[in-house]
Design a protein around this motif. Sequence first.
Motif, PDB file in Angstrom:
ATOM      1  N   GLU A  75       0.894  -1.179  -0.063  1.00  0.00           N
ATOM      2  CA  GLU A  75       0.065   0.173  -0.041  1.00  0.00           C
ATOM      3  C   GLU A  75       0.898   1.362  -0.142  1.00  0.00           C
ATOM      4  O   GLU A  75       0.970   1.888   0.993  1.00  0.00           O
ATOM      5  N   GLY A 110       1.122  -2.498  -6.451  1.00  0.00           N
ATOM      6  CA  GLY A 110       0.396  -1.813  -5.653  1.00  0.00           C
ATOM      7  C   GLY A 110       0.284  -0.297  -6.021  1.00  0.00           C
ATOM      8  O   GLY A 110       1.304   0.301  -6.814  1.00  0.00           O
ATOM      9  N   THR A 111      -0.993   0.546  -5.894  1.00  0.00           N
ATOM     10  CA  THR A 111      -1.065   1.746  -6.630  1.00  0.00           C
ATOM     11  C   THR A 111      -1.187   2.867  -5.248  1.00  0.00           C
ATOM     12  O   THR A 111      -1.202   2.414  -4.170  1.00  0.00           O
ATOM     13  N   SER A 115      -3.237   1.765  -2.033  1.00  0.00           N
ATOM     14  CA  SER A 115      -3.660   1.018  -3.366  1.00  0.00           C
ATOM     15  C   SER A 115      -5.280   1.311  -3.645  1.00  0.00           C
ATOM     16  O   SER A 115      -5.959   0.519  -3.786  1.00  0.00           O
ATOM     17  N   TYR A 133      -2.633  -4.591 -11.457  1.00  0.00           N
ATOM     18  CA  TYR A 133      -2.689  -3.470 -10.733  1.00  0.00           C
ATOM     19  C   TYR A 133      -3.452  -3.748  -9.403  1.00  0.00           C
ATOM     20  O   TYR A 133      -4.699  -4.250  -9.742  1.00  0.00           O
TER      21      TYR A 133
END
Length: 240
Positions: A75, A110-111, A115, A133
Amino acid sequence: MYTGENGYITRPELKDKMKEAVEACIELGLYVIIDWHILSDNDPNMYMEEAKIFFAEMAQLYANYPNVIYEICNEPNGVDVTWNDDIKPYAEELISVIRQYDRDNVILVGTGTWSQDVHHAADHPLQGDHIMYVAHFYAGTHGQELREKIIYALDKGVAIFVSEWGTTLASGDGGVFTQESDVWLNFLYEKGISWVNWNLSDRVEDSAVLLPGAAPEGNWSDKDLTPSGAYVRSKLREIN
């Protein structure tokens, strides 16, 4: 594998316990995610060199097992941590390391904003195959706005994987939001998105599957399950 929070960075011997879990899953024929679980170390670049060494070892050990999935940063978070400047360059480095040994197994990335910013990744995707993703949600906190981000990303042609979701507020508490969870799971089924629920533990937390004191060796019955655990089990049984 937590990195901070008294995890791998200060206790590298935890890796041996993680390997036990991975190998048990391989023996049982289960999917298993090797998760580099960043949280308080909000920028994945903080421990990039350690991550490269870790995933080089994992890829060499498990490249021949298609049920092993690599999640290279849990995260990423913080206003200064962005996809283009921080997360994507980190992911490019880690993917390069893994692909030296494992050309095929899925890599989860993770974004931003814990995320949730899959739309940013979709606008500037990574090169390579078998990359997905990550989106995370908690049914009591996150709703249609996050689903719209996921729809946007899917429309851009990228693959999404929900590697963490809970039936509660993002804190892990606040009760079980079954109606909101139903909306989310119906959405994921409709879009063909795989999910992993948080969390299989007996923590004193509404999102935990097990009540405190549940037997560590398993063989749980109905009386061992929290309301969240009973809900999630029922949804898994619906799939099967």
